[in-house]
Design a protein around this motif. Structure first.
Motif, mmCIF file in Angstrom:
data_model
loop_
_atom_site.group_PDB
_atom_site.id
_atom_site.type_symbol
_atom_site.label_atom_id
_atom_site.label_comp_id
_atom_site.label_asym_id
_atom_site.label_seq_id
_atom_site.Cartn_x
_atom_site.Cartn_y
_atom_site.Cartn_z
ATOM 1 N N MET A 129 0.866 -1.178 0.000
ATOM 2 C CA MET A 129 0.000 0.000 0.000
ATOM 3 C C MET A 129 0.906 1.231 0.000
ATOM 4 S SD MET A 129 -2.784 -1.225 2.831
ATOM 5 C CE MET A 129 -1.691 -2.323 3.740
ATOM 6 N N ILE A 130 0.784 2.045 -1.038
ATOM 7 C CA ILE A 130 1.612 3.244 -1.162
ATOM 8 C C ILE A 130 0.857 4.401 -0.524
ATOM 9 C CG2 ILE A 130 2.831 4.780 -2.738
ATOM 10 C CD1 ILE A 130 2.714 2.385 -4.779
ATOM 11 N N LEU A 131 1.452 4.962 0.523
ATOM 12 C CA LEU A 131 0.782 5.996 1.304
ATOM 13 C C LEU A 131 0.855 7.369 0.660
ATOM 14 C CD1 LEU A 131 2.030 5.113 4.888
ATOM 15 C CD2 LEU A 131 -0.132 4.483 3.824
ATOM 16 N N LYS A 132 -0.214 8.143 0.841
ATOM 17 C CA LYS A 132 -0.211 9.567 0.514
ATOM 18 C C LYS A 132 0.270 10.281 1.769
ATOM 19 C CE LYS A 132 -3.909 10.200 -2.814
ATOM 20 N NZ LYS A 132 -5.249 10.773 -3.037
ATOM 21 N N LEU A 133 1.502 10.683 1.777
ATOM 22 C CA LEU A 133 2.057 11.293 2.985
ATOM 23 C C LEU A 133 1.356 12.595 3.359
ATOM 24 C CD1 LEU A 133 5.858 10.608 2.658
ATOM 25 C CD2 LEU A 133 4.224 9.586 4.244
ATOM 26 N N GLY A 134 0.873 13.333 2.396
ATOM 27 C CA GLY A 134 0.191 14.587 2.687
ATOM 28 C C GLY A 134 -0.993 14.405 3.616
ATOM 29 N N TYR A 135 -1.611 13.240 3.563
ATOM 30 C CA TYR A 135 -2.758 12.970 4.418
ATOM 31 C C TYR A 135 -2.339 12.513 5.809
ATOM 32 C CZ TYR A 135 -7.284 11.349 5.969
ATOM 33 O OH TYR A 135 -8.442 11.182 6.671
ATOM 34 N N MET A 136 -1.177 11.935 5.923
ATOM 35 C CA MET A 136 -0.750 11.337 7.194
ATOM 36 C C MET A 136 -0.543 12.362 8.298
ATOM 37 S SD MET A 136 -0.833 8.161 6.781
ATOM 38 C CE MET A 136 -2.005 8.144 5.450
#
Length: 149
Positions: A129-136
Motif C-alpha cells: 500500500m503506497i501511502l499519501k504522505l500529505g494525508y498522514m
C-alpha cells in the motif's frame, strides 16, 4: 516512468512511501506526549535540535494503537515542508516500480481510503500500500501539535 519506494511493515502489512520524502530512519526513542494532540500523534522527540512530531502510523490508518519497543523504528519523512516521524514495525527494502504497475485503491466504502493511499503495487509477490504522505500528518491537527511543542 519509474519511482523508487521504501517498503516497510506494520503487523505483517506491507506499506511504502516515495523514497524522495524519506530523510532518515532511526531507532525507536520514547516520545514526549503533547497535551490535546490527536490520538495518532504519540508525541515529539528531539532530532538534533528539531522538535519532531511522531505519528503512530498504525493508529493513523485505523489499525489500532502500537505499543512501540526497541524493535520498532521511526521513518523521518518530509510532509508539506514539515519533518515528521512515522512509527513502523520494520523497514524492508528500496524497490523500483513502474508507474503503470501502480493500481488505484479500490473503493471499499471507507471515508478515507482514497485520501490515505496513492495506490497499490505488487512487490515481491505481496501487495504494498503506497501511502499519501500529505494525508498522514498535514492539516490543522499537525499545526496544533507543532504550536503546542
Amino acid at each position: 516512468m519509474q519511482i523508487q519506494l521504501i517498503t516497510f511493515e506494520i503487523d505483517a502489512k506491507m506499506l511504502a512511501v516515495d523514497i524522495m520524502a524519506v530523510r532518515e530512519i532511526r531507532a525507536w526513542t520514547p516520545t514526549t506526549p503533547i497535551p490535546n494532540a490527536p490520538p495518532f500523534v504519540r508525541g515529539v522527540v528531539n532530532l538534533r535540535g528539531l522538535v519532531l512530531p511522531v505519528i503512530d502510523l498504525s493508529e493513523r490508518l485505523g489499525w489500532g494503537r502500537v505499543e512501540p519497543n526497541e524493535r520498532n523504528v521511526i521513518i523521518v519523512v518530509e510532509i508539506a515542508g514539515q519533518m515528521t516521524g512515522l512509527i513502523v514495525g520494520s523497514v524492508n527494502d528500496i524497490v523500483t516500480v513502474d508507474d503503470s504497475a501502480i493500481q488505484p485503491p479500490p473503493n471499499m466504502g471507507g471515508p478515507d481510503t482514497e485520501n490515505m493511499l496513492e495506490g497499490l503495487a505488487s512487490v515481491e509477490d505481496r501487495m504494498a500500500m503506497i501511502l499519501k504522505l500529505g494525508y498522514m500528518g498535514a492539516g490543522a491537527d499537525m499545526a496544533a501539535v507543532l504550536e503546542a511543542a
